[in-house]
Design a protein around this motif. Sequence first.
Motif, PDB file in Angstrom:
ATOM      1  N   ALA A  77      25.758 -38.428 -61.201  1.00 26.95           N
ATOM      2  CA  ALA A  77      24.207 -38.082 -60.342  1.00 26.95           C
ATOM      3  C   ALA A  77      23.507 -39.552 -61.992  1.00 26.95           C
ATOM      4  N   PHE A  78      22.365 -38.982 -60.951  1.00 23.61           N
ATOM      5  CA  PHE A  78      20.802 -39.391 -62.049  1.00 23.61           C
ATOM      6  C   PHE A  78      20.128 -38.026 -61.778  1.00 23.61           C
ATOM      7  N   PRO A 101      18.203 -29.865 -54.638  1.00 24.00           N
ATOM      8  CA  PRO A 101      18.422 -31.548 -54.068  1.00 24.00           C
ATOM      9  C   PRO A 101      19.155 -32.187 -54.899  1.00 24.00           C
ATOM     10  N   ILE A 102      20.429 -32.547 -53.796  1.00 19.77           N
ATOM     11  CA  ILE A 102      21.301 -34.164 -54.258  1.00 19.77           C
ATOM     12  C   ILE A 102      20.896 -35.216 -52.790  1.00 19.77           C
ATOM     13  N   ILE A 103      20.474 -36.046 -53.224  1.00 20.38           N
ATOM     14  CA  ILE A 103      20.498 -37.286 -52.602  1.00 20.38           C
ATOM     15  C   ILE A 103      21.559 -38.228 -52.524  1.00 20.38           C
ATOM     16  N   ASN A 104      21.877 -38.698 -51.208  1.00 23.14           N
ATOM     17  CA  ASN A 104      22.930 -39.659 -51.208  1.00 23.14           C
ATOM     18  C   ASN A 104      22.280 -41.269 -50.608  1.00 23.14           C
ATOM     19  N   PHE A 130      15.290 -33.950 -58.356  1.00 22.31           N
ATOM     20  CA  PHE A 130      16.265 -34.311 -57.425  1.00 22.31           C
ATOM     21  C   PHE A 130      17.369 -34.845 -58.529  1.00 22.31           C
ATOM     22  N   GLN A 131      18.122 -34.592 -57.281  1.00 28.06           N
ATOM     23  CA  GLN A 131      19.478 -35.770 -58.355  1.00 28.06           C
ATOM     24  C   GLN A 131      19.896 -36.749 -57.217  1.00 28.06           C
ATOM     25  N   VAL A 132      20.062 -37.931 -58.068  1.00 28.29           N
ATOM     26  CA  VAL A 132      20.468 -38.419 -56.948  1.00 28.29           C
ATOM     27  C   VAL A 132      22.394 -39.490 -56.765  1.00 28.29           C
ATOM     28  N   ILE A 133      23.119 -39.693 -55.438  1.00 28.97           N
ATOM     29  CA  ILE A 133      24.461 -39.630 -55.959  1.00 28.97           C
ATOM     30  C   ILE A 133      24.078 -41.215 -54.994  1.00 28.97           C
TER      31      ILE A 133
END
Length: 339
Positions: A248-249, A39-42, A66-69
């Motif tokens: 991303a983190f 999951p890459i969450i904006n 998850f990853q966040v951008i």
Amino acid sequence: MEAKILSTGTQFSILPESYIRPELERPRLSQVSECKNVPIINLGDHLNRPQIVQQIGHACRVYGFFQVINHGVSVEMMEKMLAVAGEFYRLPVEEKMKLYSDDPAKTIRLSTSFNVRKEKVHNWRDYLRLHCYPLDQYTPEWPSNPPPFKEIVSSYCKEVRDLGFKIQELISESLGLEKDHIKNVLGEQGQHMAVNYYPPCPQPELTYGLPGHTDPNALTILLQDPRVAGLQVLKNGVWFAVRPHPGAFVINLGDQLQAVSNGKYRSVWHRAIVNAESERLSVASFLCPANDAVIGPAKPLIEEDESPAIYRDFTYAEYYKTFWSRDLDQEHCLELFKN
């Protein structure tokens, strides 16, 4: 003086015996495939908060990470943090060894593996462990070399702390709780950092950078080396590789949030593997409950679901002491706190 750390500049042609895992505990790298659906969450889509909350809830239930951008920490800040970490590990051994300790209670220390006092097999990792909150209390004892270290790491810590609080609010909302519920339960949160260095390893299939484990804290914000993969997560009993995503983190749920969610959300099992060609850096920032914070399933979740509390109430100090008294890859520490 014999070096107690790996970051000496020495190239190893064979893995020292103290790092070799028993055959059944090895990483079996050929059986690991890439996690395609991370999951890459904006977080930058401010007009669509309900959707972000829904995405985070799904990621916490299904993956535990998850990853966040578009998270508010600039790419320049992330690059500076990794650059100064690399500069630190390139310092002369004598300079780095001034910070060496194998005492987990120290608020700043350079060490190796995980818990060298207790473990039987070592891990192919050096790490610089820093306490980061309150900054004015801890920065005076941080390294003076490299010269920009204190300034860069202080700025990074402030930005990551703000991001962590933002994510805790979204996780609270995703559980159907008031947005400040988790922050209120955790009290005045501590903040630690592990600046990890994984040297090239002559036989990566025989050892780990870190074996499979969950994090004992509340939330972990991981900055990965963009050039080299090494993080793997466990999903449905299978290990998957998590590739670095630009800018991303990686956000890992820790044991405390699994307890607060009464097991709805899970603390992710993860590990770090090493490789023969390249060194790898990572920077893990840990948000931790106050020592006297009483952790347990959120009352609204138990009342709403009419389900029994899976975990008993405990203080974070009690949990942390139990965690550090064991080997990293033993059974989940949270199992010891079940009702």
